[in-house]
Design a protein around this motif. Structure first.
Motif, PDB file in Angstrom:
ATOM      1  N   GLY A 180       0.784  -1.226   0.000  1.00  0.00           N
ATOM      2  CA  GLY A 180       0.000   0.000   0.000  1.00  0.00           C
ATOM      3  C   GLY A 180       0.818   1.279   0.000  1.00  0.00           C
ATOM      4  O   GLY A 180       0.258   2.381   0.081  1.00  0.00           O
ATOM      5  N   ARG A 181       2.139   1.155  -0.146  1.00  0.00           N
ATOM      6  CA  ARG A 181       2.989   2.360  -0.085  1.00  0.00           C
ATOM      7  C   ARG A 181       2.649   3.372  -1.174  1.00  0.00           C
ATOM      8  O   ARG A 181       2.866   4.575  -0.998  1.00  0.00           O
ATOM      9  CB  ARG A 181       4.465   1.937  -0.179  1.00  0.00           C
ATOM     10  CG  ARG A 181       5.461   3.089  -0.318  1.00  0.00           C
ATOM     11  CD  ARG A 181       5.420   4.020   0.874  1.00  0.00           C
ATOM     12  NE  ARG A 181       6.321   5.155   0.712  1.00  0.00           N
ATOM     13  CZ  ARG A 181       5.995   6.305   0.125  1.00  0.00           C
ATOM     14  NH1 ARG A 181       4.755   6.479  -0.375  1.00  0.00           N
ATOM     15  NH2 ARG A 181       6.862   7.280   0.033  1.00  0.00           N
ATOM     16  N   ASP A 182       2.109   2.908  -2.306  1.00  0.00           N
ATOM     17  CA  ASP A 182       1.830   3.811  -3.421  1.00  0.00           C
ATOM     18  C   ASP A 182       0.474   4.506  -3.310  1.00  0.00           C
ATOM     19  O   ASP A 182       0.058   5.241  -4.223  1.00  0.00           O
ATOM     20  CB  ASP A 182       1.900   3.051  -4.742  1.00  0.00           C
ATOM     21  CG  ASP A 182       0.926   1.881  -4.799  1.00  0.00           C
ATOM     22  OD1 ASP A 182       0.390   1.494  -3.730  1.00  0.00           O
ATOM     23  OD2 ASP A 182       0.689   1.350  -5.905  1.00  0.00           O
ATOM     24  N   LEU A 183      -0.225   4.330  -2.202  1.00  0.00           N
ATOM     25  CA  LEU A 183      -1.530   4.982  -2.033  1.00  0.00           C
ATOM     26  C   LEU A 183      -1.381   6.488  -1.870  1.00  0.00           C
ATOM     27  O   LEU A 183      -0.345   6.988  -1.405  1.00  0.00           O
ATOM     28  CB  LEU A 183      -2.243   4.407  -0.808  1.00  0.00           C
ATOM     29  CG  LEU A 183      -2.639   2.935  -0.869  1.00  0.00           C
ATOM     30  CD1 LEU A 183      -3.170   2.482   0.483  1.00  0.00           C
ATOM     31  CD2 LEU A 183      -3.670   2.702  -1.974  1.00  0.00           C
ATOM     32  N   GLY A 184      -2.427   7.214  -2.219  1.00  0.00           N
ATOM     33  CA  GLY A 184      -2.445   8.648  -2.004  1.00  0.00           C
ATOM     34  C   GLY A 184      -2.506   8.973  -0.520  1.00  0.00           C
ATOM     35  O   GLY A 184      -3.060   8.207   0.279  1.00  0.00           O
ATOM     36  N   LYS A 222       1.254  -2.742   6.904  1.00  0.00           N
ATOM     37  CA  LYS A 222       0.686  -2.438   5.588  1.00  0.00           C
ATOM     38  C   LYS A 222      -0.211  -1.213   5.682  1.00  0.00           C
ATOM     39  O   LYS A 222      -0.665  -0.834   6.773  1.00  0.00           O
ATOM     40  CB  LYS A 222      -0.103  -3.631   5.038  1.00  0.00           C
ATOM     41  CG  LYS A 222      -1.458  -3.860   5.689  1.00  0.00           C
ATOM     42  CD  LYS A 222      -2.250  -4.938   4.922  1.00  0.00           C
ATOM     43  CE  LYS A 222      -3.660  -5.093   5.494  1.00  0.00           C
ATOM     44  NZ  LYS A 222      -4.461  -6.075   4.732  1.00  0.00           N
ATOM     45  N   PHE A 223      -0.442  -0.590   4.510  1.00  0.00           N
ATOM     46  CA  PHE A 223      -1.354   0.546   4.416  1.00  0.00           C
ATOM     47  C   PHE A 223      -2.635   0.069   3.730  1.00  0.00           C
ATOM     48  O   PHE A 223      -2.589  -0.563   2.676  1.00  0.00           O
ATOM     49  CB  PHE A 223      -0.724   1.691   3.617  1.00  0.00           C
ATOM     50  CG  PHE A 223       0.548   2.226   4.214  1.00  0.00           C
ATOM     51  CD1 PHE A 223       0.551   2.818   5.462  1.00  0.00           C
ATOM     52  CD2 PHE A 223       1.753   2.116   3.530  1.00  0.00           C
ATOM     53  CE1 PHE A 223       1.727   3.313   6.021  1.00  0.00           C
ATOM     54  CE2 PHE A 223       2.923   2.611   4.069  1.00  0.00           C
ATOM     55  CZ  PHE A 223       2.914   3.203   5.315  1.00  0.00           C
ATOM     56  N   GLU A 224      -3.762   0.377   4.350  1.00  0.00           N
ATOM     57  CA  GLU A 224      -5.069  -0.029   3.809  1.00  0.00           C
ATOM     58  C   GLU A 224      -5.638   1.088   2.940  1.00  0.00           C
ATOM     59  O   GLU A 224      -5.541   2.274   3.291  1.00  0.00           O
ATOM     60  CB  GLU A 224      -6.016  -0.335   4.976  1.00  0.00           C
ATOM     61  CG  GLU A 224      -7.418  -0.729   4.575  1.00  0.00           C
ATOM     62  CD  GLU A 224      -8.325  -0.871   5.785  1.00  0.00           C
ATOM     63  OE1 GLU A 224      -9.495  -0.429   5.717  1.00  0.00           O
ATOM     64  OE2 GLU A 224      -7.868  -1.416   6.821  1.00  0.00           O
ATOM     65  N   ASN A 230      -6.771   6.101  -1.901  1.00  0.00           N
ATOM     66  CA  ASN A 230      -6.052   6.839  -0.867  1.00  0.00           C
ATOM     67  C   ASN A 230      -5.932   5.981   0.396  1.00  0.00           C
ATOM     68  O   ASN A 230      -6.713   5.041   0.599  1.00  0.00           O
ATOM     69  CB  ASN A 230      -6.786   8.147  -0.537  1.00  0.00           C
ATOM     70  CG  ASN A 230      -6.843   9.080  -1.724  1.00  0.00           C
ATOM     71  OD1 ASN A 230      -5.833   9.305  -2.402  1.00  0.00           O
ATOM     72  ND2 ASN A 230      -8.017   9.624  -1.990  1.00  0.00           N
ATOM     73  N   VAL A 231      -5.004   6.339   1.229  1.00  0.00           N
ATOM     74  CA  VAL A 231      -4.811   5.584   2.464  1.00  0.00           C
ATOM     75  C   VAL A 231      -6.006   5.793   3.393  1.00  0.00           C
ATOM     76  O   VAL A 231      -6.536   6.893   3.506  1.00  0.00           O
ATOM     77  CB  VAL A 231      -3.480   5.981   3.151  1.00  0.00           C
ATOM     78  CG1 VAL A 231      -3.515   7.427   3.644  1.00  0.00           C
ATOM     79  CG2 VAL A 231      -3.156   5.040   4.299  1.00  0.00           C
TER      80      VAL A 231
END
Length: 493
Positions: free
Chosen positions: A258-262, A370-372, A378-379
């Protein structure tokens, strides 16, 4: 030094800062001055300790012990006790080009090694230092002092942060013609855009000093990136020496799911955009935390600055993840005096968060896994797990996840404040500069010469991410070595 019995008569006392719930409504500095009588009493606490570790500037266990620029602390403490402000300012300026900066943002390793601090609260060295220079500005004692003669030598300094400014100031004093190149729109580097305005005022403190440097003959060229707008070959041809003070601006990333999320940004993107917005009367686009759940990954000063900035934006909540354990309330046995005390502190950002939300925002021994995402890309949350530090097969301590401690923290803004990995490599590669194993510019401490003729390097780009006061140390020292190279001798300290 000071009053012989002062350390017995007077307790440590600092001025009371503006109330956290009041100061979070603006970007102004929030420290208040201490009345002169009380300040003189604090100077009186300085002992005639025989061996004042406060100004030794040594490294013990990888940490600064005492002042890295060797400030003559006992001497100006004594002068303040006696009410001799002008003499105290002169003594302070002998070792420190910019005491108004260190007096505000330095973590004060000098106080950690104060002899009085062995069994009592240490002398308020940092506050006394800041009071001396602020009084000097108020009295009109800080004025341009251009050199009486010029040597005819020209030096280019790339980078106008702490190391670059101190190198330029010292070389200008020696009579050389100095031009400082800065790729941003204002000079100051880290001092301008890496530290928020409420901690170090840009107009009243940073630019005030830079105007004095310019009046002394230093030329500042902004909006100019070496390697893009001007070639390094041109600078080498036009100058007798070149000093690289480009900092360690390559941030440590967190390559998890999820690193590439806004909504996920490096801390410096967030802080720089905010300061530009403040200075340009909110006309600049900023990364705004208003109404958002903010998660800051990483501690240190940068993490604290992200906390304070997010609160001033009006964030909904703020959480700060620290992978390290919570420090002890008092020195641990393996952290003896005169080492810098690694103890639990409530810095200004955490103090403001506690006042607004009711608790310290830091969560220790915890890392993000992780980023959800939300349905817009977006995060929406950060997933975390607690860790414990264990030795691996090589004997190194590494964090290991603890099963069953997983959590989900809502977040619409995530700020990565996990430190830096060295200087950006583009200019180093273009110039053919040698690097060390950590990707920093290879130049021996105390010598500062690179593998290229007449090219020097100092500050974070040479030593790695470090304290502002170490950058001042290296800026002054590289100026001395550059002067020696240019003149075959030097009178610079």
């Amino acid at each position: 030094m000071g009053k012989a019995t002062g350390f017995l008569e007077f307790a440590r006392e600092l001025p009371v800062d503006k109330d956290p719930l009041e100061r979070i409504n603006n970007w102004d500095e929030f420290h208040r001055p201490l009345p002169e009588e009380k300040l003189r009493n604090q100077g009186a606490r300085c002992m005639d300790c025989g061996t004042p570790f406060c100004h030794t500037g040594e490294l013990i266990n990888g940490m600064a012990t005492g002042c890295p620029i060797n400030n003559l602390i006992p001497e100006w403490n004594d002068l303040i006790y006696r009410g001799l402000w002008k003499e105290a300012l002169d003594r302070l300026h002998k070792t420190n080009n910019f005491p108004e900066f260190t007096g505000r943002v330095c973590p004060a390793p000098c106080e950690g090694s104060c002899v009085l601090g062995i069994n009592n609260p240490p002398v308020t060295i940092k506050n006394i230092e800041c009071s001396i220079i602020d009084h000097g500005w108020d009295m009109g004692w800080v004025v341009p002092e251009p050199p009486k003669t010029r040597t005819g030598k020209k030096v280019a300094v790339i980078g106008s942060g702490p190391a670059g400014l101190s190198a330029a100031a010292q070389l200008n004093k020696a009579g050389h013609s100095v031009t400082v190149y800065e790729r941003d729109d204002r000079p100051g580097g880290l001092l301008m855009y890496g530290i928020p305005n409420m901690k170090l005022d840009k107009e009243k403190v940073v630019l005030r000093r830079i105007k004095v440097l310019a009046a002394e003959g230093i030329k500042f060229v902004c909006n100019t990136e070496i390697g893009k707008d001007i070639s390094p070959e041109q600078l080498l041809e036009e100058n007798d020496a070149l000093i690289l003070c480009i900092g360690a601006g390559k941030p440590r990333d967190l390559p998890i799911e999820g690193r590439d999320l806004g909504g996920i940004h490096f801390a410096m993107e967030f802080l720089t955009a905010n300061t530009k917005s403040v200075l340009n009367s909110n006309k600049e686009e900023l990364i705004c935390a208003k109404g958002k759940d903010v998660v800051i990954i990483g501690g240190g000063d940068t993490g604290t600055d992200c906390v304070g900035t997010s609160i001033r934006h009006g964030c909904k909540s703020v959480t700060q993840l620290e992978i390290m354990p919570k420090p002890p309330e008092v020195r641990a046995k393996n952290n003896p005096w005169p080492e810098y005390p690694k103890i639990y502190r409530l810095d200004y950002g955490q103090e403001e968060a506690a006042a607004k939300f009711g608790h310290d925002p830091r969560v220790y021994t915890t890392t993000a896994t992780k980023f959800e995402a939300d349905d817009q890309g977006n995060v929406a949350a950060v997933h975390t797990v607690e860790v414990e530090w264990q030795r691996n097969e090589q004997g190194r301590f590494i964090p290991q996840p603890i099963e069953g401690t997983e959590k989900r923290i809502p977040a619409q803004l995530v700020l990565l404040a996990m430190g830096f990995l060295g200087p950006e490599q583009m200019l180093l590669e273009k110039m053919g500069l040698e690097s060390d194993v950590r990707s920093n510019i290879k130049a021996d401490y105390g010598q500062y010469a690179t593998n290229l003729p007449k090219v020097f390097a100092a500050g974070d780009c040479r030593r790695g991410q470090s304290l502002v006061v170490w950058a001042f140390n290296e800026g002054r020292e590289v100026a001395r070595e550059c002067d020696r190279f240019l003149m075959q001798k030097t009178n610079l300290p």
